[in-house]
Design a protein around this motif. Structure first.
Motif, short mmCIF file in Angstrom:
data_model
loop_
_atom_site.label_atom_id
_atom_site.label_comp_id
_atom_site.label_asym_id
_atom_site.label_seq_id
_atom_site.Cartn_x
_atom_site.Cartn_y
_atom_site.Cartn_z
N LEU A 47 1.71 -13.15 -7.14
CA LEU A 47 1.98 -11.71 -6.84
C LEU A 47 1.31 -11.18 -5.67
O LEU A 47 0.12 -11.59 -5.22
CB LEU A 47 0.99 -10.80 -7.95
N VAL A 48 1.94 -10.75 -4.90
CA VAL A 48 1.16 -9.81 -3.27
C VAL A 48 0.58 -8.50 -3.47
O VAL A 48 1.84 -7.58 -4.17
CB VAL A 48 2.58 -10.31 -2.46
N THR A 49 -0.32 -8.11 -3.97
CA THR A 49 -0.66 -7.22 -4.17
C THR A 49 -0.87 -5.97 -2.94
O THR A 49 -1.14 -6.51 -1.76
CB THR A 49 -2.54 -7.41 -4.60
N PRO A 50 -0.32 -4.72 -2.80
CA PRO A 50 0.23 -3.85 -2.35
C PRO A 50 -1.16 -3.30 -1.74
O PRO A 50 -2.09 -3.25 -2.48
CB PRO A 50 0.40 -2.82 -2.93
N PRO A 51 -0.95 -3.11 -0.70
CA PRO A 51 -2.78 -1.61 -0.37
C PRO A 51 -2.48 -0.92 -1.12
O PRO A 51 -1.60 -0.06 -1.04
CB PRO A 51 -2.17 -2.32 1.21
N GLN A 97 5.39 2.86 5.73
CA GLN A 97 4.16 2.14 5.11
C GLN A 97 4.64 0.89 4.20
O GLN A 97 4.34 -0.33 3.63
CB GLN A 97 3.44 2.97 3.34
N MET A 98 5.51 0.75 4.03
CA MET A 98 7.31 0.32 3.00
C MET A 98 7.47 -0.78 4.09
O MET A 98 7.10 -2.53 3.46
CB MET A 98 8.68 0.67 3.08
N ALA A 99 7.71 -0.74 5.47
CA ALA A 99 8.11 -1.68 6.58
C ALA A 99 6.93 -2.22 6.84
O ALA A 99 6.58 -3.29 7.14
CB ALA A 99 8.19 -0.12 8.09
N SER A 100 5.46 -1.54 7.23
CA SER A 100 3.93 -2.48 7.14
C SER A 100 3.83 -3.46 5.76
O SER A 100 3.52 -4.69 6.17
CB SER A 100 2.91 -1.67 7.54
N TYR A 101 4.17 -3.12 5.12
CA TYR A 101 4.06 -3.73 3.50
C TYR A 101 4.94 -4.37 3.31
O TYR A 101 4.20 -5.83 3.64
CB TYR A 101 4.08 -2.49 2.61
#
Length: 255
Positions: free
Chosen positions: A13-17, A192-196
């Motif tokens: 699981l990749v935890t979102p910020p 934010q999506m680009a960074s994540y």
């Protein structure tokens, strides 16, 4: 068409910020998007936004107070230079039920599009395919990955070219009343999506629709206009969110 079998998850699981989860959580709460027992089908194009939303919803499944099921679907528009079929392996490794359908949308656009933009025509055809799959497979919610930047662009396009105060809705029922459509990213920014997606190493398919990038669109002009304005007005999207929030509501205007 059947979902790929759900194997044991091979990708952690990749935890979102938290900075991304906060606006998503607020939007889900404000617009009552997810109910206990929902079966959610997420439209995944292979772009940064839909892949980010996939991992956000997977993360929510681990701690949200309501229980919901999640599956993903990709509609391949058969555009030259774009091959989302690589997502099949990724979804299998994630352990996410996955539906994949190929449809000659680009060819249909050449024959039937008329005055519509390709993006509008493609979205309409894809939506129909996803509705049909949701019904056939028993999913009652369709999740889409448009974010605040998308809603702001749609608002300006509607005001400039349609003479109406409209944008995409955050949560509404389709015309038949059997599927709810939700957009959990409506308070989040595209960057934010680009960074994540970059930090999480998500398998983003570059230029997820080459046909759109090959043709100048009204939406791209609105995107450029907003970007230029934000350079001197750092609070631009905060103000736009205040403006757009009432218009996002399903009761503001009919579907």
């Amino acid at each position: 068409m059947n979902a790929l079998e759900k194997p044991e998850t091979k990708i952690p699981l990749v935890t979102p910020p938290k900075a991304l989860m906060r606006p998503v959580g607020r939007a889900i709460k404000d617009f009552d998007m997810i109910h206990d027992g929902d079966r959610i089908l997420l439209g995944v194009s292979g772009g940064k936004d839909s892949l980010s939303l996939l991992h956000i919803l997977r993360y929510l499944q681990t701690y949200a107070p309501v229980r919901f099921e999640l599956a993903a679907m990709t509609v391949d528009p058969q555009v030259e230079g774009f091959d989302p079929s690589i997502l099949k392996t990724y979804m299998a490794e994630l352990g996410v039920p996955y539906f994949y359908q190929s449809s000659a949308i680009e060819q249909r656009a050449k024959e039937q599009m008329g005055k519509d933009s390709f993006c509008s025509f493609c979205s309409r055809i894809k939506r129909g395919v996803m509705y049909r799959t949701a019904r056939d497979e028993g999913y009652n919610v369709l999740a889409l990955a448009q974010h605040l930047d998308d809603l702001a662009e749609s608002f300006l396009m509607s005001a400039f070219h349609g003479g109406q105060l409209r944008t995409m809705k955050a949560h509404y029922e389709n015309a038949e009343g059997d599927i709810r459509i939700i957009r959990p990213l409506v308070y989040a920014r595209e960057r934010q999506m680009a960074s994540y997606s970059h930090d999480a190493g998500l398998p983003v398919i570059a230029d997820s629709c080459p046909a759109c990038f090959d043709m100048p669109t009204q939406r791209q002009r609105m995107k450029n206009l907003l970007a230029n304005e934000e350079k001197s007005n750092k609070g631009l999207f905060k103000s736009l969110l205040t403006t757009l929030k009432p218009i996002m509501d399903s009761d503001y205007y009919s579907a």
